[in-house]
Scaffold this motif. Structure first.
Motif, mmCIF file in Angstrom:
data_model
loop_
_atom_site.group_PDB
_atom_site.id
_atom_site.type_symbol
_atom_site.label_atom_id
_atom_site.label_comp_id
_atom_site.label_asym_id
_atom_site.label_seq_id
_atom_site.Cartn_x
_atom_site.Cartn_y
_atom_site.Cartn_z
ATOM 1 N N LEU A 1 0.835 -1.187 0.000
ATOM 2 C CA LEU A 1 0.000 0.000 0.000
ATOM 3 C C LEU A 1 0.874 1.241 0.000
ATOM 4 O O LEU A 1 1.906 1.294 0.666
ATOM 5 C CB LEU A 1 -0.894 0.022 1.243
ATOM 6 C CG LEU A 1 -2.041 -0.981 1.294
ATOM 7 C CD1 LEU A 1 -2.656 -0.962 2.687
ATOM 8 C CD2 LEU A 1 -3.083 -0.650 0.259
ATOM 9 N N GLU B 1 -14.189 1.406 -5.975
ATOM 10 C CA GLU B 1 -13.071 0.845 -5.215
ATOM 11 C C GLU B 1 -13.152 -0.660 -5.064
ATOM 12 O O GLU B 1 -12.128 -1.325 -4.969
ATOM 13 C CB GLU B 1 -13.014 1.484 -3.818
ATOM 14 C CG GLU B 1 -12.537 2.914 -3.828
ATOM 15 C CD GLU B 1 -12.540 3.509 -2.435
ATOM 16 O OE1 GLU B 1 -12.071 2.828 -1.499
ATOM 17 O OE2 GLU B 1 -13.029 4.641 -2.267
ATOM 18 N N TRP B 2 -14.351 -1.198 -5.003
ATOM 19 C CA TRP B 2 -14.437 -2.641 -4.756
ATOM 20 C C TRP B 2 -14.637 -3.440 -6.027
ATOM 21 O O TRP B 2 -14.037 -4.491 -6.187
ATOM 22 C CB TRP B 2 -15.540 -2.955 -3.736
ATOM 23 C CG TRP B 2 -16.938 -2.899 -4.270
ATOM 24 C CD1 TRP B 2 -17.777 -1.837 -4.270
ATOM 25 C CD2 TRP B 2 -17.655 -3.969 -4.881
ATOM 26 N NE1 TRP B 2 -18.970 -2.167 -4.848
ATOM 27 C CE2 TRP B 2 -18.929 -3.475 -5.220
ATOM 28 C CE3 TRP B 2 -17.348 -5.310 -5.162
ATOM 29 C CZ2 TRP B 2 -19.903 -4.262 -5.839
ATOM 30 C CZ3 TRP B 2 -18.317 -6.094 -5.780
ATOM 31 C CH2 TRP B 2 -19.572 -5.567 -6.105
ATOM 32 N N ARG C 1 -14.395 -3.240 5.447
ATOM 33 C CA ARG C 1 -13.106 -3.722 4.988
ATOM 34 C C ARG C 1 -12.583 -2.901 3.800
ATOM 35 O O ARG C 1 -11.511 -2.311 3.864
ATOM 36 C CB ARG C 1 -13.202 -5.206 4.612
ATOM 37 C CG ARG C 1 -12.467 -6.120 5.537
ATOM 38 C CD ARG C 1 -13.023 -6.151 6.958
ATOM 39 N NE ARG C 1 -14.331 -6.776 7.052
ATOM 40 C CZ ARG C 1 -14.989 -6.960 8.205
ATOM 41 N NH1 ARG C 1 -14.460 -6.576 9.354
ATOM 42 N NH2 ARG C 1 -16.177 -7.520 8.224
ATOM 43 N N VAL C 2 -13.333 -2.873 2.694
ATOM 44 C CA VAL C 2 -12.817 -2.250 1.475
ATOM 45 C C VAL C 2 -12.639 -0.744 1.656
ATOM 46 O O VAL C 2 -11.617 -0.173 1.231
ATOM 47 C CB VAL C 2 -13.751 -2.549 0.286
ATOM 48 C CG1 VAL C 2 -13.229 -1.882 -0.982
ATOM 49 C CG2 VAL C 2 -13.876 -4.055 0.071
ATOM 50 N N THR D 1 -9.082 -0.292 4.481
ATOM 51 C CA THR D 1 -8.044 0.065 3.509
ATOM 52 C C THR D 1 -7.454 1.436 3.816
ATOM 53 O O THR D 1 -6.233 1.637 3.750
ATOM 54 C CB THR D 1 -8.615 0.050 2.080
ATOM 55 O OG1 THR D 1 -9.122 -1.253 1.786
ATOM 56 C CG2 THR D 1 -7.538 0.399 1.061
ATOM 57 N N GLU E 1 -5.346 1.231 6.936
ATOM 58 C CA GLU E 1 -4.072 0.568 6.627
ATOM 59 C C GLU E 1 -3.076 1.552 6.038
ATOM 60 O O GLU E 1 -1.881 1.527 6.370
ATOM 61 C CB GLU E 1 -4.294 -0.582 5.650
ATOM 62 C CG GLU E 1 -4.809 -1.863 6.261
ATOM 63 C CD GLU E 1 -4.827 -2.992 5.242
ATOM 64 O OE1 GLU E 1 -3.753 -3.318 4.718
ATOM 65 O OE2 GLU E 1 -5.915 -3.540 4.986
ATOM 66 N N LYS E 2 -3.539 2.390 5.132
ATOM 67 C CA LYS E 2 -2.636 3.339 4.490
ATOM 68 C C LYS E 2 -2.039 4.316 5.491
ATOM 69 O O LYS E 2 -0.914 4.789 5.312
ATOM 70 C CB LYS E 2 -3.383 4.103 3.389
ATOM 71 C CG LYS E 2 -3.722 3.266 2.166
ATOM 72 C CD LYS E 2 -4.450 4.099 1.130
ATOM 73 C CE LYS E 2 -4.781 3.272 -0.116
ATOM 74 N NZ LYS E 2 -5.487 4.075 -1.136
ATOM 75 N N ARG F 1 -1.230 -2.463 8.849
ATOM 76 C CA ARG F 1 -2.188 -3.562 8.742
ATOM 77 C C ARG F 1 -2.948 -3.844 10.032
ATOM 78 O O ARG F 1 -4.178 -3.804 10.061
ATOM 79 C CB ARG F 1 -1.460 -4.824 8.272
ATOM 80 C CG ARG F 1 -2.312 -6.090 8.392
ATOM 81 C CD ARG F 1 -1.569 -7.309 7.908
ATOM 82 N NE ARG F 1 -1.468 -7.298 6.459
ATOM 83 C CZ ARG F 1 -0.654 -8.100 5.773
ATOM 84 N NH1 ARG F 1 0.158 -8.925 6.407
ATOM 85 N NH2 ARG F 1 -0.635 -8.069 4.453
ATOM 86 N N TRP G 1 -8.763 -9.785 3.778
ATOM 87 C CA TRP G 1 -8.771 -8.641 2.870
ATOM 88 C C TRP G 1 -7.382 -8.017 2.756
ATOM 89 O O TRP G 1 -6.907 -7.738 1.656
ATOM 90 C CB TRP G 1 -9.776 -7.599 3.349
ATOM 91 C CG TRP G 1 -9.678 -6.286 2.618
ATOM 92 C CD1 TRP G 1 -9.309 -5.082 3.135
ATOM 93 C CD2 TRP G 1 -9.939 -6.059 1.221
ATOM 94 N NE1 TRP G 1 -9.316 -4.116 2.160
ATOM 95 C CE2 TRP G 1 -9.707 -4.686 0.976
ATOM 96 C CE3 TRP G 1 -10.335 -6.872 0.162
ATOM 97 C CZ2 TRP G 1 -9.861 -4.120 -0.281
ATOM 98 C CZ3 TRP G 1 -10.501 -6.302 -1.105
ATOM 99 C CH2 TRP G 1 -10.267 -4.948 -1.315
ATOM 100 N N SER G 2 -6.725 -7.815 3.887
ATOM 101 C CA SER G 2 -5.423 -7.174 3.870
ATOM 102 C C SER G 2 -4.399 -7.998 3.100
ATOM 103 O O SER G 2 -3.546 -7.449 2.400
ATOM 104 C CB SER G 2 -4.936 -6.969 5.313
ATOM 105 O OG SER G 2 -3.655 -6.398 5.338
ATOM 106 N N ARG H 1 -6.731 -9.158 -0.889
ATOM 107 C CA ARG H 1 -7.421 -8.138 -1.677
ATOM 108 C C ARG H 1 -8.390 -8.733 -2.718
ATOM 109 O O ARG H 1 -8.310 -8.414 -3.905
ATOM 110 C CB ARG H 1 -6.403 -7.237 -2.372
ATOM 111 C CG ARG H 1 -5.685 -6.261 -1.445
ATOM 112 C CD ARG H 1 -6.659 -5.232 -0.883
ATOM 113 N NE ARG H 1 -5.977 -4.136 -0.233
ATOM 114 C CZ ARG H 1 -5.785 -4.011 1.091
ATOM 115 N NH1 ARG H 1 -6.216 -4.958 1.910
ATOM 116 N NH2 ARG H 1 -5.173 -2.954 1.602
#
Length: 270
Positions: free
Chosen positions: A70, A127-128, A184-185, A189, A192-193, A197, A243-244, A247
């Motif tokens: 990421l 995005e998803w 999640r998405v 996300t 996380e950025k 994580r 997800w992490s 993806r």
């Protein structure tokens, strides 16, 4: 560096919440967790923990697709993450304080988890469904199979009447798909950025869990909150790691859908 330090603090706080929830349930003797407020069937606290840990362990052994890093988050991404987190909390509080009923639940969910994020451009619908899933189908399957096998073996049985197919489709769309896209998405996300994580997984799992207090329990707010954190938050950790690491939103939908409608219930359709 500052964001990473904040991430470490958030992760420590998240771990503390999960540990406190487990200790509360063990200390008070509430280690048999109810499916929901309208279902007296229970699941063992330890079975839930083993199911989640088994899935995580296998996922950890199977490497993700390369080049899945990421980019660091910018201030805008961080602001979006916290706005989404706030919407998740408002949804949980609003649902808990609402007069109840399916219409209230549906209205709050569609407004706070879908309409507001899109209207204020906190997220993009693309995005998803534009996620590149090439090479991300076979790698997660061992972890999914282990998780779902343990999930089924440890008492996630179905003893009710023959389920309605239309109702299952509606539940899958409004719960499995919408919740995975939001928590999640979109939310995880962005977290996380900004923070990494595991802080992102912990935070998104907790806010995902707390709205279930209203429908999982019946033993008083404190015990119900602890039960939701362990039960639903534990599943959120597995889904978040899936997800992490891989993806692939479609696999999240499948796992979440089976959690909501266990395999015996799906088999009853036939």
């Amino acid at each position: 560096m500052r964001l990473r330090r904040t991430g470490d603090m958030l992760l420590a706080a998240g771990i503390l919440v999960f540990v406190a929830a487990v200790v509360t349930l063990v200390w008070t003797g509430h280690t048999a967790l109810r499916y929901s407020a309208d279902n007296d069937n229970t699941l063992s606290l330890w079975a839930i923990c083993l199911t989640v840990l088994g899935g995580l362990a296998v996922a950890r052994l199977v490497p993700p697709k390369p080049d899945d890093g990421l980019l660091p988050g910018d201030p805008r991404t961080t602001r979006q993450a916290w706005w989404l987190f706030t919407l998740g909390l408002v949804f949980a509080v609003g649902f808990y304080l609402s007069p109840g009923g399916d219409l209230w639940f549906l209205g709050l969910k569609l407004a706070l988890l879908l309409a507001v994020p899109l209207s204020f451009r906190l997220v993009s619908w693309r995005e998803w469904y534009r996620v590149d899933t090439r090479g991300r189908w076979l790698r997660p399957l061992p972890a999914m199979l282990v998780f779902l096998t343990l999930f089924t073996l440890f008492g996630h049985s179905y003893t009710g009447a023959r389920p309605d197919l239309i109702a299952l489709i509606a539940v899958f769309t409004l719960n499995a798909m919408l919740e995975e896209i939001f928590y999640r998405v979109w939310l995880q996300t962005r977290l996380e950025k900004s923070y990494g994580r595991w802080p992102a997984i912990a935070l998104s799992s907790l806010v995902f869990a707390v709205w279930h207090v209203t429908i999982h329990g019946g033993n008083g707010f404190g015990i119900d909150l602890a039960a939701a954190v362990v039960h639903i938050g534990g599943y959120g950790i597995f889904l978040g790691y899936l997800w992490s690491r891989y993806r692939n939103p479609w696999l999240l939908f499948v796992v979440h859908g089976i959690i909501n409608a266990p395999i015996p219930m799906l088999a009853a359709l036939w």
